[in-house]
Design a protein around this motif. Structure first.
Motif, PDB file in Angstrom:
ATOM      1  N   LEU A   2      20.531-121.401  46.418  1.00  0.00           N
ATOM      2  CA  LEU A   2      21.171-122.114  46.648  1.00  0.00           C
ATOM      3  C   LEU A   2      21.672-123.422  46.041  1.00  0.00           C
ATOM      4  N   ALA A   3      20.665-123.823  45.346  1.00  0.00           N
ATOM      5  CA  ALA A   3      21.367-125.070  43.455  1.00  0.00           C
ATOM      6  C   ALA A   3      22.430-125.144  42.915  1.00  0.00           C
ATOM      7  N   GLU A   4      22.957-123.844  43.128  1.00  0.00           N
ATOM      8  CA  GLU A   4      24.406-123.548  42.760  1.00  0.00           C
ATOM      9  C   GLU A   4      25.361-123.618  43.694  1.00  0.00           C
ATOM     10  N   CYS A   5      24.557-123.832  44.495  1.00  0.00           N
ATOM     11  CA  CYS A   5      26.182-123.674  45.780  1.00  0.00           C
ATOM     12  C   CYS A   5      26.970-124.802  45.188  1.00  0.00           C
ATOM     13  N   LYS A   6      28.531-125.277  45.717  1.00  0.00           N
ATOM     14  CA  LYS A   6      29.124-126.532  45.354  1.00  0.00           C
ATOM     15  C   LYS A   6      29.396-126.854  47.109  1.00  0.00           C
ATOM     16  N   GLU A   7      29.509-128.131  47.434  1.00  0.00           N
ATOM     17  CA  GLU A   7      29.731-129.024  49.391  1.00  0.00           C
ATOM     18  C   GLU A   7      31.079-128.544  48.953  1.00  0.00           C
ATOM     19  N   PRO A   8      31.553-128.694  50.383  1.00  0.00           N
ATOM     20  CA  PRO A   8      32.774-128.447  50.859  1.00  0.00           C
ATOM     21  C   PRO A   8      33.109-129.353  50.700  1.00  0.00           C
ATOM     22  N   SER A   9      34.465-129.920  50.939  1.00  0.00           N
ATOM     23  CA  SER A   9      35.092-131.060  51.684  1.00  0.00           C
ATOM     24  C   SER A   9      34.968-130.627  52.816  1.00  0.00           C
ATOM     25  N   SER A  10      35.002-131.804  53.228  1.00  0.00           N
ATOM     26  CA  SER A  10      35.059-131.886  55.163  1.00  0.00           C
ATOM     27  C   SER A  10      35.568-130.998  55.764  1.00  0.00           C
ATOM     28  N   SER A  11      37.297-131.802  54.794  1.00  0.00           N
ATOM     29  CA  SER A  11      38.142-130.726  56.140  1.00  0.00           C
ATOM     30  C   SER A  11      37.700-129.466  56.188  1.00  0.00           C
ATOM     31  N   LYS A  12      37.048-128.714  54.955  1.00  0.00           N
ATOM     32  CA  LYS A  12      36.879-127.315  55.024  1.00  0.00           C
ATOM     33  C   LYS A  12      35.614-126.491  56.175  1.00  0.00           C
ATOM     34  N   LEU A  13      35.221-127.718  57.076  1.00  0.00           N
ATOM     35  CA  LEU A  13      34.463-127.711  57.321  1.00  0.00           C
ATOM     36  C   LEU A  13      34.853-126.576  58.710  1.00  0.00           C
ATOM     37  N   LYS A  14      34.062-126.224  59.782  1.00  0.00           N
ATOM     38  CA  LYS A  14      34.415-125.276  60.370  1.00  0.00           C
ATOM     39  C   LYS A  14      33.948-125.744  61.626  1.00  0.00           C
ATOM     40  N   ASN A  15      34.940-125.917  63.070  1.00  0.00           N
ATOM     41  CA  ASN A  15      34.067-126.218  63.874  1.00  0.00           C
ATOM     42  C   ASN A  15      33.426-125.665  64.348  1.00  0.00           C
ATOM     43  N   PHE A  16      31.890-125.679  65.207  1.00  0.00           N
ATOM     44  CA  PHE A  16      31.095-125.525  65.500  1.00  0.00           C
ATOM     45  C   PHE A  16      30.397-125.995  67.568  1.00  0.00           C
ATOM     46  N   ASP A  17      29.518-124.848  67.975  1.00  0.00           N
ATOM     47  CA  ASP A  17      28.762-125.549  69.283  1.00  0.00           C
ATOM     48  C   ASP A  17      27.370-126.276  68.578  1.00  0.00           C
ATOM     49  N   TYR A  18      26.560-126.562  69.493  1.00  0.00           N
ATOM     50  CA  TYR A  18      25.309-126.449  69.793  1.00  0.00           C
ATOM     51  C   TYR A  18      24.808-127.007  70.467  1.00  0.00           C
ATOM     52  N   PRO A  19      23.190-127.264  70.759  1.00  0.00           N
ATOM     53  CA  PRO A  19      22.384-127.686  71.894  1.00  0.00           C
ATOM     54  C   PRO A  19      22.096-128.448  71.758  1.00  0.00           C
ATOM     55  N   ALA A  20      22.294-130.272  73.303  1.00  0.00           N
ATOM     56  CA  ALA A  20      21.423-131.423  72.503  1.00  0.00           C
ATOM     57  C   ALA A  20      21.540-132.372  73.615  1.00  0.00           C
ATOM     58  N   ILE A  21      20.206-132.937  73.765  1.00  0.00           N
ATOM     59  CA  ILE A  21      20.236-133.791  74.709  1.00  0.00           C
ATOM     60  C   ILE A  21      21.172-134.766  75.562  1.00  0.00           C
ATOM     61  N   ASN A  22      21.954-134.932  74.205  1.00  0.00           N
ATOM     62  CA  ASN A  22      22.950-135.771  74.176  1.00  0.00           C
ATOM     63  C   ASN A  22      23.807-135.112  73.481  1.00  0.00           C
ATOM     64  N   CYS A  23      25.951-135.560  73.268  1.00  0.00           N
ATOM     65  CA  CYS A  23      26.437-135.932  72.535  1.00  0.00           C
ATOM     66  C   CYS A  23      27.242-136.808  71.809  1.00  0.00           C
ATOM     67  N   ARG A  24      28.312-136.810  71.000  1.00  0.00           N
ATOM     68  CA  ARG A  24      28.952-137.586  69.822  1.00  0.00           C
ATOM     69  C   ARG A  24      29.990-137.475  69.900  1.00  0.00           C
ATOM     70  N   LYS A  25      30.514-139.337  70.273  1.00  0.00           N
ATOM     71  CA  LYS A  25      32.200-138.830  70.273  1.00  0.00           C
ATOM     72  C   LYS A  25      32.209-139.227  68.937  1.00  0.00           C
ATOM     73  N   HIS A  26      31.395-139.616  67.649  1.00  0.00           N
ATOM     74  CA  HIS A  26      31.764-139.733  66.106  1.00  0.00           C
ATOM     75  C   HIS A  26      31.192-138.933  65.303  1.00  0.00           C
ATOM     76  N   SER A  27      32.138-138.684  64.282  1.00  0.00           N
ATOM     77  CA  SER A  27      31.245-137.754  63.438  1.00  0.00           C
ATOM     78  C   SER A  27      31.843-137.928  62.020  1.00  0.00           C
ATOM     79  N   ALA A  28      30.879-137.995  61.302  1.00  0.00           N
ATOM     80  CA  ALA A  28      31.437-137.711  59.882  1.00  0.00           C
ATOM     81  C   ALA A  28      30.193-137.104  58.774  1.00  0.00           C
ATOM     82  N   VAL A  29      30.995-136.408  57.571  1.00  0.00           N
ATOM     83  CA  VAL A  29      29.911-135.474  56.734  1.00  0.00           C
ATOM     84  C   VAL A  29      29.062-136.761  55.155  1.00  0.00           C
TER      85      VAL A  29
END
Length: 481
Positions: free
Chosen positions: A30-57
């Motif tokens: 993983l040390a050789e991985c390059k971090e993607p820009s936020s625009s390249k991140l895919k949408n995803f779902d996940y389980p949680a006790i509460n959801c959030r209105k705002h997001s950042a990377v």
């Protein structure tokens, strides 16, 4: 292969070693991985006790996932910025694939820290990146050294609604630096924990891989309404104090579906130490542990204590598995602890290669100092075990209460224990205890009277935390702000 199936394999030990090596190779790549820009991140779902209105990377705040660049400022900047949304639907910080080196950082309320698959939060081995804290008030001393303690890697205090989760992302504590200092006697204050949440309510820690913590992995303390599930926790089995999950003076806790390999207790329920815990007076109670798999050759699957001076009550352990583990659900206490361990219910233990199946001791003599009250005797009562299968066992039961302070109300029913070729001559050894047994083999000690066709109790009601349902939350790259 599932964990349970792997456990049953005759080549489990070799498979486990190979698996750990494979994990290390993957982490190294993983040390050789390059971090993607936020625009390249895919949408995803996940389980949680509460959801959030705002997001950042994390990359939005200058994070660099090359395994070398220090990201402490990026984490703190991101969380400080996102804290402004606490009263506007909350916020989530996404840690993308990469290796994110960081020192200790603090969480905020109404906040989710989400680790994507192939993301690794990598703990710095620079001590200057770890703030020093005073000792916990219910302990009165550092756990390993008296002068204080380091902050945990991921820390929070006085929070409401905090979530640490992911798609099996990893937090690597890089504990070897701290283990070496500890073994050399060079630690002047207590080693850091990996995750510690204090004085908080509504906590979720889930769906992550945690490896190589300097000391305890997950430590909620003085907190309530906690769900810890879906964790894989891995530590070398020869490193002490690498407890997996330690709820400490906590109420309403749900611990489910976790897999732990540890050099210490896989789970330890605590509530303060001697006179300091007695004075602080906050018990651990209403705790349920289900579907745990534990490997810990030198310690317990679940320990109650030894620090239990605020009391431990209403703990329910169900459908758990231990392999190559020293003991199952163990009680550890001592003169000076005071308080109580009571109303403990265990149902459904599957054990393979154990030193002890049933183990209780009233002489666990570690103390924070010499100021403990020798008249503060712990009360151990109403301890129930039923539906136990164990094989390759050295000692069926070693139950040692305290003179003039016996452990009472012990109940064991429907327990079949197959002794190993190296078994002790007497499979049971009991002093200063009383209780009953039914359908237990080999025959228990005389202090546990045989009672025909009897089943030890297990509660049928549900704890409040069991009724909490996860929501389906999401991250959409188009709404990052």
């Amino acid at each position: 292969m599932s964990h349970k199936n792997m456990m049953k394999s005759p080549v489990f030990e070799n498979s486990y070693v190979i698996g750990v090596i494979s994990v290390l190779l993957i982490f190294g790549s993983l040390a050789e991985c390059k971090e993607p820009s936020s625009s390249k991140l895919k949408n995803f779902d996940y389980p949680a006790i509460n959801c959030r209105k705002h997001s950042a990377v994390l990359t939005d705040f200058g994070g660099v996932g090359d395994g070398k660049t220090l990201n402490t400022k990026a984490f703190n900047s991101a969380i400080t910025n996102l804290s402004q949304y606490a009263n506007d639907g909350g916020a989530q910080l996404i840690v993308p694939p990469g290796k994110w080196l960081t020192g200790s950082f603090n969480l905020t309320s109404h906040f989710t820290l989400f680790l994507q698959k192939d993301s690794v939060i990598l703990a710095s081995q620079d001590e200057s990146e770890w703030p020093q804290f005073p000792v916990l008030p219910s302990y009165g001393s550092g756990r390993n050294a008296s002068d204080g303690r380091f902050s945990s890697l991921v820390f929070g205090t006085n929070l409401t609604d905090v979530i640490i989760t992911g798609n099996n992302g990893t937090i690597d504590g890089q504990g070897s630096y701290w283990w070496d200092k500890f073994h050399k006697g060079q630690m002047k204050i207590t080693r850091p924990y990996m995750i510690e949440i204090m004085y908080s309510d509504q906590i979720q820690i889930s769906n992550l891989t945690l490896i190589n913590s300097p000391s305890w992995f997950v430590h909620p303390v003085y907190s309530s309404n906690i769900i810890i599930n879906g964790l894989t926790i891995l530590a070398p089995v020869d490193i002490p104090n690498t407890d997996g999950i330690d709820p400490d003076s906590c109420t309403n806790v749900r611990i489910e579906d976790n897999y732990i390999v540890s050099g210490d207790d896989c789970i330890a329920i605590k509530s303060g130490w001697d006179e300091y815990g007695i004075k602080f007076g906050k018990p651990s109670q209403q705790i349920i542990i289900r579907r745990l798999t534990c490997i810990s050759p030198k310690s317990a699957m679940v320990a109650l204590g030894s620090e239990m001076s605020g009391g431990i009550q209403d703990v329910r352990v169900e459908d758990v598995t231990a392999i190559k583990t020293e003991s199952a659900v163990r009680i550890k206490t001592a003169i000076g602890r005071g308080a109580y361990v009571k109303d403990i219910f265990v149902k459904g233990m599957n054990l393979d290669t154990m030193k002890y199946v049933f183990w209780m001791t009233g002489s666990y003599k570690s103390h924070p100092d010499n100021g403990f009250d020798p008249n503060a005797l712990p009360k151990i009562s109403e301890i129930n075990y039923r539906d136990v299968t164990a094989k390759n066992v050295t000692i069926a039961g070693k139950l040692d209460g305290i003179s003039n302070d016996p452990f009472t109300g012990i109940c064991v029913s429907n327990a079949t224990i197959e002794m190993s070729a190296h078994k002790k001559k007497l499979p049971w050894n009991c002093t200063d205890v009383s209780g009953v047994t039914s359908n237990v083999s080999p025959t228990p000690c005389e202090l546990l009277a045989e009672k025909e066709k009897f089943e030890c109790p297990f509660p049928t009601d549900k704890l409040t935390i069991e009724n909490v349902q996860f929501k389906t939350c999401n991250f959409k790259s188009s709404v990052i702000r």
